[in-house]
Design a protein around this motif. Structure first.
Motif, PDB file in Angstrom:
ATOM      1  N   MET A   1     -19.086  -4.094 -14.636  1.00 22.56           N
ATOM      2  CA  MET A   1     -18.010  -3.155 -14.327  1.00 22.56           C
ATOM      3  C   MET A   1     -18.577  -1.766 -14.047  1.00 22.56           C
ATOM      4  SD  MET A   1     -14.877  -2.487 -13.734  1.00 22.56           S
ATOM      5  CE  MET A   1     -14.212  -4.097 -14.040  1.00 22.56           C
ATOM      6  N   LYS A   2     -19.541  -1.340 -14.865  1.00 23.62           N
ATOM      7  CA  LYS A   2     -20.125  -0.018 -14.634  1.00 23.62           C
ATOM      8  C   LYS A   2     -20.838   0.037 -13.292  1.00 23.62           C
ATOM      9  CE  LYS A   2     -20.455   1.099 -19.545  1.00 23.62           C
ATOM     10  NZ  LYS A   2     -21.323   1.319 -20.711  1.00 23.62           N
ATOM     11  N   ARG A   3     -21.563  -1.025 -12.956  1.00 25.18           N
ATOM     12  CA  ARG A   3     -22.231  -1.070 -11.652  1.00 25.18           C
ATOM     13  C   ARG A   3     -21.207  -1.052 -10.526  1.00 25.18           C
ATOM     14  NH1 ARG A   3     -25.647  -4.743 -14.193  1.00 25.18           N
ATOM     15  NH2 ARG A   3     -24.509  -6.497 -13.271  1.00 25.18           N
ATOM     16  N   GLU A   4     -20.144  -1.828 -10.689  1.00 29.35           N
ATOM     17  CA  GLU A   4     -19.095  -1.880  -9.666  1.00 29.35           C
ATOM     18  C   GLU A   4     -18.500  -0.495  -9.417  1.00 29.35           C
ATOM     19  OE1 GLU A   4     -14.567  -3.576  -9.451  1.00 29.35           O
ATOM     20  OE2 GLU A   4     -16.083  -4.940 -10.279  1.00 29.35           O
ATOM     21  N   LEU A   5     -18.354   0.287 -10.474  1.00 22.40           N
ATOM     22  CA  LEU A   5     -17.764   1.624 -10.354  1.00 22.40           C
ATOM     23  C   LEU A   5     -18.796   2.692 -10.018  1.00 22.40           C
ATOM     24  CD1 LEU A   5     -15.400   1.430 -13.465  1.00 22.40           C
ATOM     25  CD2 LEU A   5     -14.731   1.239 -11.057  1.00 22.40           C
ATOM     26  N   GLY A   6     -20.065   2.303  -9.932  1.00 22.48           N
ATOM     27  CA  GLY A   6     -21.122   3.262  -9.635  1.00 22.48           C
ATOM     28  C   GLY A   6     -21.454   4.160 -10.809  1.00 22.48           C
ATOM     29  N   LEU A   7     -21.314   3.629 -12.033  1.00 23.63           N
ATOM     30  CA  LEU A   7     -21.562   4.412 -13.239  1.00 23.63           C
ATOM     31  C   LEU A   7     -22.895   4.011 -13.859  1.00 23.63           C
ATOM     32  CD1 LEU A   7     -18.002   4.054 -14.809  1.00 23.63           C
ATOM     33  CD2 LEU A   7     -18.847   5.900 -13.346  1.00 23.63           C
ATOM     34  N   LEU A  91     -13.387  -6.870 -20.833  1.00 22.54           N
ATOM     35  CA  LEU A  91     -13.381  -6.536 -22.263  1.00 22.54           C
ATOM     36  C   LEU A  91     -14.781  -6.594 -22.873  1.00 22.54           C
ATOM     37  CD1 LEU A  91     -10.115  -8.343 -23.330  1.00 22.54           C
ATOM     38  CD2 LEU A  91     -10.526  -5.870 -23.326  1.00 22.54           C
ATOM     39  N   ASN A  92     -15.642  -7.418 -22.314  1.00 19.33           N
ATOM     40  CA  ASN A  92     -17.009  -7.500 -22.811  1.00 19.33           C
ATOM     41  C   ASN A  92     -17.914  -6.412 -22.246  1.00 19.33           C
ATOM     42  OD1 ASN A  92     -17.020  -9.751 -24.657  1.00 19.33           O
ATOM     43  ND2 ASN A  92     -16.566 -11.031 -22.905  1.00 19.33           N
ATOM     44  N   GLU A  93     -17.403  -5.632 -21.304  1.00 21.38           N
ATOM     45  CA  GLU A  93     -18.215  -4.599 -20.679  1.00 21.38           C
ATOM     46  C   GLU A  93     -17.783  -3.177 -21.033  1.00 21.38           C
ATOM     47  OE1 GLU A  93     -18.892  -5.219 -16.533  1.00 21.38           O
ATOM     48  OE2 GLU A  93     -19.008  -7.391 -16.780  1.00 21.38           O
ATOM     49  N   ILE A  94     -16.548  -3.026 -21.502  1.00 24.59           N
ATOM     50  CA  ILE A  94     -16.089  -1.676 -21.857  1.00 24.59           C
ATOM     51  C   ILE A  94     -16.564  -1.328 -23.269  1.00 24.59           C
ATOM     52  CG2 ILE A  94     -14.101  -1.780 -20.317  1.00 24.59           C
ATOM     53  CD1 ILE A  94     -12.348  -2.308 -22.818  1.00 24.59           C
ATOM     54  N   ASP A  95     -16.495  -0.056 -23.596  1.00 23.34           N
ATOM     55  CA  ASP A  95     -16.912   0.399 -24.924  1.00 23.34           C
ATOM     56  C   ASP A  95     -15.755   0.476 -25.903  1.00 23.34           C
ATOM     57  OD1 ASP A  95     -19.832   1.116 -24.443  1.00 23.34           O
ATOM     58  OD2 ASP A  95     -18.839   2.220 -22.826  1.00 23.34           O
ATOM     59  N   LEU A  96     -14.522   0.628 -25.376  1.00 15.75           N
ATOM     60  CA  LEU A  96     -13.370   0.831 -26.247  1.00 15.75           C
ATOM     61  C   LEU A  96     -12.101   0.543 -25.466  1.00 15.75           C
ATOM     62  CD1 LEU A  96     -12.309   2.030 -29.008  1.00 15.75           C
ATOM     63  CD2 LEU A  96     -12.337   4.252 -27.885  1.00 15.75           C
ATOM     64  N   LEU A  97     -11.144  -0.118 -26.112  1.00 13.08           N
ATOM     65  CA  LEU A  97      -9.819  -0.296 -25.530  1.00 13.08           C
ATOM     66  C   LEU A  97      -8.865   0.691 -26.187  1.00 13.08           C
ATOM     67  CD1 LEU A  97      -7.984  -2.327 -23.705  1.00 13.08           C
ATOM     68  CD2 LEU A  97      -7.122  -2.986 -25.957  1.00 13.08           C
ATOM     69  N   VAL A  98      -8.118   1.415 -25.355  1.00 16.49           N
ATOM     70  CA  VAL A  98      -7.064   2.304 -25.859  1.00 16.49           C
ATOM     71  C   VAL A  98      -5.739   1.772 -25.338  1.00 16.49           C
ATOM     72  CG1 VAL A  98      -6.100   4.626 -25.749  1.00 16.49           C
ATOM     73  CG2 VAL A  98      -8.545   4.325 -26.061  1.00 16.49           C
ATOM     74  N   HIS A  99      -4.875   1.402 -26.269  1.00 15.55           N
ATOM     75  CA  HIS A  99      -3.585   0.782 -25.945  1.00 15.55           C
ATOM     76  C   HIS A  99      -2.489   1.723 -26.440  1.00 15.55           C
ATOM     77  CE1 HIS A  99      -1.120  -2.674 -24.904  1.00 15.55           C
ATOM     78  NE2 HIS A  99      -0.476  -2.542 -26.051  1.00 15.55           N
ATOM     79  N   THR A 100      -1.850   2.427 -25.520  1.00 15.65           N
ATOM     80  CA  THR A 100      -0.974   3.557 -25.880  1.00 15.65           C
ATOM     81  C   THR A 100       0.520   3.243 -25.716  1.00 15.65           C
ATOM     82  OG1 THR A 100      -1.455   4.346 -23.643  1.00 15.65           O
ATOM     83  CG2 THR A 100      -2.642   5.381 -25.447  1.00 15.65           C
ATOM     84  N   ALA A 101       0.897   1.999 -25.851  1.00 20.49           N
ATOM     85  CA  ALA A 101       2.279   1.586 -25.584  1.00 20.49           C
ATOM     86  C   ALA A 101       3.292   2.285 -26.493  1.00 20.49           C
ATOM     87  CB  ALA A 101       2.405   0.078 -25.738  1.00 20.49           C
ATOM     88  N   HIS A 102       4.450   2.599 -25.911  1.00 18.98           N
ATOM     89  CA  HIS A 102       5.609   3.087 -26.672  1.00 18.98           C
ATOM     90  C   HIS A 102       6.440   1.902 -27.152  1.00 18.98           C
ATOM     91  CE1 HIS A 102       4.820   7.188 -25.482  1.00 18.98           C
ATOM     92  NE2 HIS A 102       4.865   6.863 -24.213  1.00 18.98           N
ATOM     93  N   GLN A 103       6.418   0.818 -26.373  1.00 18.61           N
ATOM     94  CA  GLN A 103       7.123  -0.424 -26.705  1.00 18.61           C
ATOM     95  C   GLN A 103       6.163  -1.578 -26.422  1.00 18.61           C
ATOM     96  OE1 GLN A 103      10.398  -0.489 -24.004  1.00 18.61           O
ATOM     97  NE2 GLN A 103      11.524   1.122 -25.046  1.00 18.61           N
ATOM     98  N   GLU A 104       6.080  -2.530 -27.329  1.00 18.37           N
ATOM     99  CA  GLU A 104       5.180  -3.672 -27.139  1.00 18.37           C
ATOM    100  C   GLU A 104       5.588  -4.790 -28.084  1.00 18.37           C
ATOM    101  OE1 GLU A 104       3.080  -5.608 -25.112  1.00 18.37           O
ATOM    102  OE2 GLU A 104       2.207  -3.623 -24.828  1.00 18.37           O
ATOM    103  N   PRO A 105       6.200  -5.867 -27.572  1.00 15.11           N
ATOM    104  CA  PRO A 105       6.585  -6.961 -28.470  1.00 15.11           C
ATOM    105  C   PRO A 105       5.367  -7.514 -29.220  1.00 15.11           C
ATOM    106  CG  PRO A 105       7.577  -7.250 -26.300  1.00 15.11           C
ATOM    107  CD  PRO A 105       6.602  -6.112 -26.187  1.00 15.11           C
ATOM    108  N   LEU A 106       4.409  -8.047 -28.481  1.00 13.94           N
ATOM    109  CA  LEU A 106       3.161  -8.539 -29.062  1.00 13.94           C
ATOM    110  C   LEU A 106       2.128  -8.491 -27.937  1.00 13.94           C
ATOM    111  CD1 LEU A 106       2.058  -9.803 -31.786  1.00 13.94           C
ATOM    112  CD2 LEU A 106       2.102 -11.960 -30.543  1.00 13.94           C
TER     113      LEU A 106
END
Length: 195
Positions: A1-7, A91-106
């Motif tokens: 993913m980082k390579r794809e984005l040029g990072l 998910l295996n390539e990022i460093d952190l997931l940020v999930h900022t939902a106001h509503q989320e059943p599951l």
């Protein structure tokens, strides 16, 4: 993913994964993370997902996610991938997931993230607390609090040990609470009752 984005490999990549819409609270993530780029120059935000609604307010909302980065002159630290099938790889390539939902059943992405051992910062919306334990398998915050998210990320980004702890505990919880055998037994019991 980082390579794809040029990072570079040194990039700290935070992702927010899900449909782009008001209830997902992506504006909170964009604002908090844009504020942190000066402190963490290798920090980048990745939005994975697309907007389905054609309402003008939804279109404007998606466009507004760019504003904090544009105003700070750091738009190269923000990336949109659109819809992607290979979430497990991301998910295996990022460093952190940020999930900022106001509503989320599951949140399915929370289950997937935990199962991949990815550290998670999420809101307490909906069923999130059924998946993650606060300060154990994730960091849980009230929805909509930009300042608290910024503070939490500022503490977590430089702490590789804490990130690893959160990811490992999230994976452990998935194995304990959402095992394949338990899920299969639960489905079988439902079908047996219906038939």
């Amino acid at each position: 993913m980082k390579r794809e984005l040029g990072l570079t490999e040194e990039t700290f990549l935070i992702a927010n994964i899900g449909q782009i819409c008001l209830r997902k609270g992506q504006d909170v993530a964009a604002t908090a993370i844009a504020r942190l780029v000066t402190q963490f120059p290798d920090l980048h935000l990745l939005f994975v997902g697309e907007r389905h609604s054609q309402k003008s307010e939804s279109i404007e909302y998606e466009q507004s996610l760019r504003e904090p980065f544009l105003q700070a002159g750091i738009e190269d630290h923000l990336h949109f991938t659109g819809f992607r099938m290979e979430i497990n790889r991301i998910l295996n390539e990022i460093d952190l997931l940020v999930h900022t939902a106001h509503q989320e059943p599951l949140g399915r992405v929370l289950l997937e993230s935990a199962a991949s051992g990815c550290p998670i910062v999420a809101t307490t919306a909906g069923g999130t607390r059924e998946i993650l334990g606060h300060n154990l398998s994730g960091i849980l915050l009230p929805p909509g609090d930009v300042d608290l998210l910024e503070y939490t990320l500022a503490e977590l980004i430089p702490d590789a040990y804490r990130q690893t702890q959160l990811g490992q505990e999230a994976l452990h919880q998935m194995e304990q609470k959402f095992s394949i055998s338990d899920s299969a037994a639960g489905l079988r019991a439902i079908w047996e009752r219906l038939l």
